[in-house]
Design an enzyme around this catalytic site. Structure first.
Site, PDB file in Angstrom:
ATOM      1  N   SER A   9       0.850  -1.193   0.000  1.00  0.00           N
ATOM      2  CA  SER A   9       0.000   0.000   0.000  1.00  0.00           C
ATOM      3  C   SER A   9       0.882   1.238   0.000  1.00  0.00           C
ATOM      4  O   SER A   9       1.649   1.471   0.943  1.00  0.00           O
ATOM      5  CB  SER A   9      -0.897   0.019   1.237  1.00  0.00           C
ATOM      6  OG  SER A   9      -1.424   1.327   1.396  1.00  0.00           O
ATOM      7  N   HIS A  34      -1.190  -1.219  -4.236  1.00  0.00           N
ATOM      8  CA  HIS A  34      -2.470  -0.880  -3.623  1.00  0.00           C
ATOM      9  C   HIS A  34      -2.502   0.628  -3.407  1.00  0.00           C
ATOM     10  O   HIS A  34      -1.634   1.192  -2.730  1.00  0.00           O
ATOM     11  CB  HIS A  34      -2.602  -1.634  -2.302  1.00  0.00           C
ATOM     12  CG  HIS A  34      -3.902  -1.438  -1.601  1.00  0.00           C
ATOM     13  ND1 HIS A  34      -5.034  -2.160  -1.920  1.00  0.00           N
ATOM     14  CD2 HIS A  34      -4.257  -0.604  -0.598  1.00  0.00           C
ATOM     15  CE1 HIS A  34      -6.035  -1.780  -1.131  1.00  0.00           C
ATOM     16  NE2 HIS A  34      -5.590  -0.829  -0.316  1.00  0.00           N
ATOM     17  N   ASP A  36      -4.517   3.809  -2.158  1.00  0.00           N
ATOM     18  CA  ASP A  36      -5.599   4.188  -1.253  1.00  0.00           C
ATOM     19  C   ASP A  36      -6.113   5.591  -1.551  1.00  0.00           C
ATOM     20  O   ASP A  36      -5.408   6.578  -1.340  1.00  0.00           O
ATOM     21  CB  ASP A  36      -5.104   4.122   0.204  1.00  0.00           C
ATOM     22  CG  ASP A  36      -4.968   2.691   0.693  1.00  0.00           C
ATOM     23  OD1 ASP A  36      -5.945   1.939   0.584  1.00  0.00           O
ATOM     24  OD2 ASP A  36      -3.881   2.330   1.179  1.00  0.00           O
ATOM     25  N   MET A  38      -8.746   8.394  -0.586  1.00  0.00           N
ATOM     26  CA  MET A  38      -9.610   8.798   0.544  1.00  0.00           C
ATOM     27  C   MET A  38     -10.120  10.211   0.322  1.00  0.00           C
ATOM     28  O   MET A  38      -9.360  11.089  -0.098  1.00  0.00           O
ATOM     29  CB  MET A  38      -8.821   8.774   1.852  1.00  0.00           C
ATOM     30  CG  MET A  38      -8.167   7.442   2.163  1.00  0.00           C
ATOM     31  SD  MET A  38      -7.415   7.473   3.812  1.00  0.00           S
ATOM     32  CE  MET A  38      -6.529   5.906   3.788  1.00  0.00           C
ATOM     33  N   MET A 169     -11.820  -5.622   5.009  1.00  0.00           N
ATOM     34  CA  MET A 169     -10.981  -4.708   5.806  1.00  0.00           C
ATOM     35  C   MET A 169     -10.695  -5.334   7.161  1.00  0.00           C
ATOM     36  O   MET A 169     -11.613  -5.797   7.835  1.00  0.00           O
ATOM     37  CB  MET A 169     -11.678  -3.364   6.015  1.00  0.00           C
ATOM     38  CG  MET A 169     -11.778  -2.485   4.780  1.00  0.00           C
ATOM     39  SD  MET A 169     -10.207  -2.113   3.982  1.00  0.00           S
ATOM     40  CE  MET A 169      -9.305  -1.275   5.299  1.00  0.00           C
ATOM     41  N   ASP A 203      -6.762  -6.172   4.131  1.00  0.00           N
ATOM     42  CA  ASP A 203      -6.110  -4.859   4.165  1.00  0.00           C
ATOM     43  C   ASP A 203      -6.223  -4.267   5.554  1.00  0.00           C
ATOM     44  O   ASP A 203      -7.322  -4.057   6.064  1.00  0.00           O
ATOM     45  CB  ASP A 203      -6.803  -3.953   3.131  1.00  0.00           C
ATOM     46  CG  ASP A 203      -6.213  -2.553   3.049  1.00  0.00           C
ATOM     47  OD1 ASP A 203      -5.124  -2.322   3.607  1.00  0.00           O
ATOM     48  OD2 ASP A 203      -6.856  -1.689   2.418  1.00  0.00           O
TER      49      ASP A 203
HETATM   50  C1  DX5 Z   1      -6.249   1.814   5.504  1.00  0.00           C
HETATM   51  C2  DX5 Z   1      -5.810   1.518   4.087  1.00  0.00           C
HETATM   52  C3  DX5 Z   1      -4.732   0.535   4.016  1.00  0.00           C
HETATM   53  C4  DX5 Z   1      -3.450   0.959   4.707  1.00  0.00           C
HETATM   54  C5  DX5 Z   1      -2.888  -0.249   5.344  1.00  0.00           C
HETATM   55  O1  DX5 Z   1      -7.390   2.571   5.501  1.00  0.00           O
HETATM   56  O2  DX5 Z   1      -6.893   1.030   3.328  1.00  0.00           O
HETATM   57  O3  DX5 Z   1      -4.479   0.121   2.675  1.00  0.00           O
HETATM   58  O4  DX5 Z   1      -2.482   1.499   3.860  1.00  0.00           O
HETATM   59  O5  DX5 Z   1      -1.776   0.107   6.079  1.00  0.00           O
HETATM   60  P1  DX5 Z   1      -1.066  -0.914   7.079  1.00  0.00           P
HETATM   61  O6  DX5 Z   1      -0.615  -2.079   6.256  1.00  0.00           O
HETATM   62  O7  DX5 Z   1       0.047  -0.115   7.659  1.00  0.00           O
HETATM   63  O8  DX5 Z   1      -2.112  -1.321   8.092  1.00  0.00           O
HETATM   64 ZN    ZN Z   2      -6.429   0.078   1.374  1.00  0.00          ZN
END
Ligand code: DX5
Ligand code: ZN
Length: 247
Positions: A9, A34, A36, A38, A169, A203
């Site tokens: 990610s 990956h 992300d 937001m 998740m 994730d």
């Molecule tokens: C959280 C994201 C993840 C995040 C995971 O909301 O969707 O993809 O980057 O990070 P780690 O692996 O550090 O938990």
């Molecule tokens: Zn994610």
């Protein structure tokens, strides 16, 4: 289970050097990246949008086949996910993974200003639309959402309306570096029991300490942010995550 896919990610990357961070992770053995996204509404944090993906995309070779190496796995933690499908396709997204919770609330939402990008969407319509635009479709559920909402969607006889991947998740979405929620593992197991060939992504909080629980439950697509980007030797962590999935 389907093949192991390790997807670092880039939320944990150095955003000032995003192109190089992405090509580095591919060289260090990643299968997918990956990404992300937001919006500050669906989750209490903001990252970046399609213009950034557009600029980063040329730093990573495009996959030779759908779902292959170099796939940009865009995790859309946004409201009104139907509004951004075309922009992310144009930016080079290969897999558009929206949240079930956001799709459900979009059906009731007020009409967006730009009707050309508007579709009133149920999850099944949104999946069809994503496929129609030439991307793979994923559907994500938050910890608060029961796994049962997925059965109807996965059992759809119309192939174009069925997701290519489910994302369970294992933290509340919004931030990297949170603690892995073992409470979510029964969802992964329940999906794997019914769908031996489906890509199941986990994730949040994945690391060398938590990977075995996730793979025992049946996950094969592994997202890891802080565990990979925070490592002294990211290639070693990626290789060990892969070995854990491959058992
Ligand atoms: C959280 C994201 C993840 C995040 C995971 O909301 O969707 O993809 O980057 O990070 P780690 O692996 O550090 O938990
Ligand atoms: Zn994610």
């Amino acid at each position: 289970s389907p093949p192991a896919i390790i997807a670092p990610s880039i939320l944990s990357a150095d955003f000032a050097a995003l192109g190089r961070e992405c090509s580095d992770k591919m060289r260090q053995g990643a299968d997918w990246l990956h990404v992300d996204i937001m919006d500050g509404h669906f989750v209490p944090n903001i990252t970046f949008g399609a213009p950034v993906v557009t600029r980063v995309r040329p730093h990573v070779e495009r996959p030779e086949r759908p779902g292959g190496r170099g796939t940009f796995d865009c995790h859309m933690m946004i409201m009104e996910p139907h509004r951004w499908v075309k922009d992310f396709k144009a930016a080079g997204c290969d897999l558009y993974c929206f949240h079930y919770e956001a799709a459900i609330s979009s059906v009731a939402a007020t009409e967006p200003a730009d009707k050309s990008t508007t579709r009133q969407t149920s999850p099944r319509e949104l999946i069809h639309y994503i496929h129609d635009q030439g991307m793979k479709a994923g559907i994500a559920i938050k910890p608060e959402t029961p796994v049962d909402v997925l059965w109807e969607i996965l059992e759809n006889p119309q192939e174009s309306e069925r997701p290519d991947m489910v994302l369970v998740m294992t933290v509340n979405p919004g931030f990297g570096g949170q603690k892995f929620m073992t409470s979510e593992l029964p969802k992964v197991r329940a999906i794997r029991d019914r769908y031996p060939d489906l890509d199941i992504e986990v994730d949040g909080g994945l690391s060398l300490d938590t990977i075995d629980q996730a793979t025992d439950a049946g996950a094969n697509v592994i997202v890891a942010g802080s565990a990979v980007f925070g490592a002294k030797d990211p290639a070693d962590v990626i290789a060990k995550l892969r070995a854990a999935v491959e058992g």
